[in-house]
Design an enzyme around this catalytic site. Structure first.
Site, short mmCIF file in Angstrom:
data_model
loop_
_atom_site.label_atom_id
_atom_site.label_comp_id
_atom_site.label_asym_id
_atom_site.label_seq_id
_atom_site.Cartn_x
_atom_site.Cartn_y
_atom_site.Cartn_z
N THR A 24 50.69 32.32 42.86
CA THR A 24 51.14 31.12 42.14
C THR A 24 52.57 31.24 41.64
O THR A 24 53.32 30.27 41.65
CB THR A 24 50.20 30.85 40.93
OG1 THR A 24 48.91 30.55 41.45
CG2 THR A 24 50.67 29.70 40.09
N SER A 80 46.78 35.12 47.10
CA SER A 80 46.14 36.44 47.10
C SER A 80 44.67 36.39 47.49
O SER A 80 44.05 37.44 47.71
CB SER A 80 46.32 37.13 45.76
OG SER A 80 45.43 36.64 44.80
N THR A 103 47.05 36.05 41.19
CA THR A 103 46.14 36.65 40.20
C THR A 103 44.72 36.85 40.73
O THR A 103 44.00 37.71 40.24
CB THR A 103 46.06 35.77 38.93
OG1 THR A 103 45.64 34.46 39.30
CG2 THR A 103 47.39 35.71 38.22
N ASP A 104 44.31 36.05 41.73
CA ASP A 104 42.91 36.05 42.13
C ASP A 104 42.39 37.45 42.53
O ASP A 104 41.29 37.83 42.16
CB ASP A 104 42.67 35.06 43.28
CG ASP A 104 42.78 33.61 42.82
OD1 ASP A 104 42.81 33.38 41.59
OD2 ASP A 104 42.82 32.71 43.68
N THR A 118 40.38 43.51 35.15
CA THR A 118 39.60 42.43 35.75
C THR A 118 40.26 41.10 35.38
O THR A 118 40.75 40.96 34.25
CB THR A 118 38.15 42.47 35.19
OG1 THR A 118 37.56 43.70 35.61
CG2 THR A 118 37.30 41.33 35.69
N GLN A 170 26.60 44.46 35.79
CA GLN A 170 27.15 43.09 35.78
C GLN A 170 27.86 42.80 34.46
O GLN A 170 28.62 41.84 34.37
CB GLN A 170 26.02 42.06 36.01
CG GLN A 170 25.48 42.10 37.43
CD GLN A 170 24.24 41.23 37.62
OE1 GLN A 170 24.11 40.18 37.02
NE2 GLN A 170 23.34 41.69 38.48
N CYS A 171 27.60 43.64 33.43
CA CYS A 171 28.32 43.46 32.16
C CYS A 171 29.72 44.01 32.34
O CYS A 171 29.90 45.10 32.89
CB CYS A 171 27.67 44.28 31.05
SG CYS A 171 26.03 43.74 30.62
N1 ASP Z 1 45.27 31.47 44.12
C1 ASP Z 1 46.39 32.12 43.47
C2 ASP Z 1 46.55 33.51 44.06
O1 ASP Z 1 45.80 34.39 43.73
C3 ASP Z 1 46.16 32.19 42.00
C4 ASP Z 1 47.29 32.82 41.20
O2 ASP Z 1 48.22 33.40 41.69
O3 ASP Z 1 47.22 32.71 39.96
O4 ASP Z 1 47.42 33.71 44.88
#
Ligand code: ASP
Length: 343
Positions: free
Chosen positions: A14, A59, A90-91, A167, A279-280
């Site tokens: 992003t 990503s 971020t993904d 995470t 899973q926690c």
């Molecule tokens: N879909 C985007 C990515 O992971 C989300 C981001 O960058 O915040 O490339």
């Protein structure tokens, strides 16, 4: 004192996206656009080298090939740079951070991964501040001139986190990341407050060695109330599968049905490594607390302790990629290779 030499690797995400006029959807754009939007960078008196992926990606399209490309770029510039900033979506950022932590053996320089929730051209963007702060973290030194950070870390909004402990927690908040089982490496306020006692230090003096072999024959299996024997057996029978990260409940517990223990034991006996990961997001596996956990351990499931899912799956890829036997992989899940787990 010479100017800090920082290598910035732009992979996409992003932070560098622009809106498609026809659809309104965001898609990755080139690096010059990104740089033109942050003229402030020039106020940092750094010697910055930019390297861009040929095709910047969202990503969600990240894979081990791109991890190798990032690692190879770091290797190429390692002797010429004081630190690295990786711009990334971020993904899957936490997966990349975890994978790189295993791939970059004997790392003694900062690899700071950052991105943003809003594109850098947007008025309210968090990308500009994240990029500038990441550069400053990558340039930071200790009182005796050593790199302050000597590991793969994620810088996002108010914190610096250990990469293989992190995470993505939010698709909305600017503070999108957290390491739920490890303290922040730094808090970003008026100045950058490093927590030196939390920073990783590699005891070895050996040169950087990039480990590129990653084995993709690994998978997650998530337990849920109502999971059937057919579903579980089908997943465990995936052709070629070598490792499973089993997403269990609470402190590492699972249903006590006999078919479940039998299916897990049979897979283990075939040589599949099954690692128990809760899973926690906070706390870890302690199979000794409940009979429901004990019963998984008796079926051959090894403890992942407080490892994140992202670190568990990439650690498996790395260990099998190194050609290790199932027995050796199990043993390595009982130790910390680069600060990814508390034993
Ligand atoms: N879909 C985007 C990515 O992971 C989300 C981001 O960058 O915040 O490339």
């Amino acid at each position: 004192m010479s100017r800090p030499k920082i290598c910035v690797i732009y992979t996409g995400g992003t932070i560098g996206m622009i809106e498609d006029a026809a659809t309104g959807a965001l898609h990755p754009f080139d690096f010059d656009h990104l740089l033109a939007s942050v003229p402030k960078i020039r106020l940092l008196d750094y010697d910055i080298r930019y390297v861009q992926f040929e095709n910047p990606i969202d990503s969600s399209n990240m894979s081990p090939e791109q991890w190798c490309e990032i690692a190879s770029t770091i290797e190429d510039y390692y002797d010429r740079a004081d630190g690295f900033v990786v711009l990334h979506g971020t993904d899957t950022m936490a997966y990349t951070a975890s994978a790189l932590s295993f791939m970059l053996e004997n790392l003694h320089k900062p690899v700071i991964i950052t991105g943003s929730q809003l594109p850098i051209g947007e008025v309210r963007t968090d990308g500009e501040e994240n990029l500038i702060t990441a550069l400053q973290v990558a340039a930071a030194t200790t009182h005796d001139g050593q790199p302050m950070v000597q590991e793969v870390a994620i810088l996002f909004e108010d914190y610096l986190w250990r990469g293989n402990r992190s995470t993505k927690m939010s698709a909305d908040n600017f503070n999108a990341f957290k390491s739920n089982n490890y303290p922040p490496l730094a808090r970003i306020g008026l100045s950058i407050h490093f927590r030196e006692e939390a920073l990783y230090r590699n005891a070895s003096n050996r040169p950087l060695k990039v480990r590129r072999e990653l084995d993709r024959n690994v998978m997650f299996i998530t337990l849920f109330p109502g999971i059937t024997e057919a579903t579980l057996r089908h997943q465990l029978a995936t052709p070629g599968i070598k490792g499973v990260v089993l997403k269990t409940y609470g402190a590492g517990n699972g249903p006590q049905q006999k078919w479940l223990a039998d299916a897990l034991r049979e897979a283990t006996e075939r040589g599949v490594v099954i690692v128990n990961s809760s899973q926690c997001v906070n706390g870890g596996v302690n199979a000794a607390i409940y009979a429901t956990g004990n019963h998984l351990a008796e079926a051959g499931v090894v403890s992942g302790h407080d490892i994140t899912s992202e670190a568990a799956i990439t650690k498996m890829m790395y260990l099998f990629g190194e050609g290790l036997s199932p027995e050796a992989v199990r043993r390595y899940f009982d130790c910390s290779l680069c600060g990814e787990v508390t034993i």
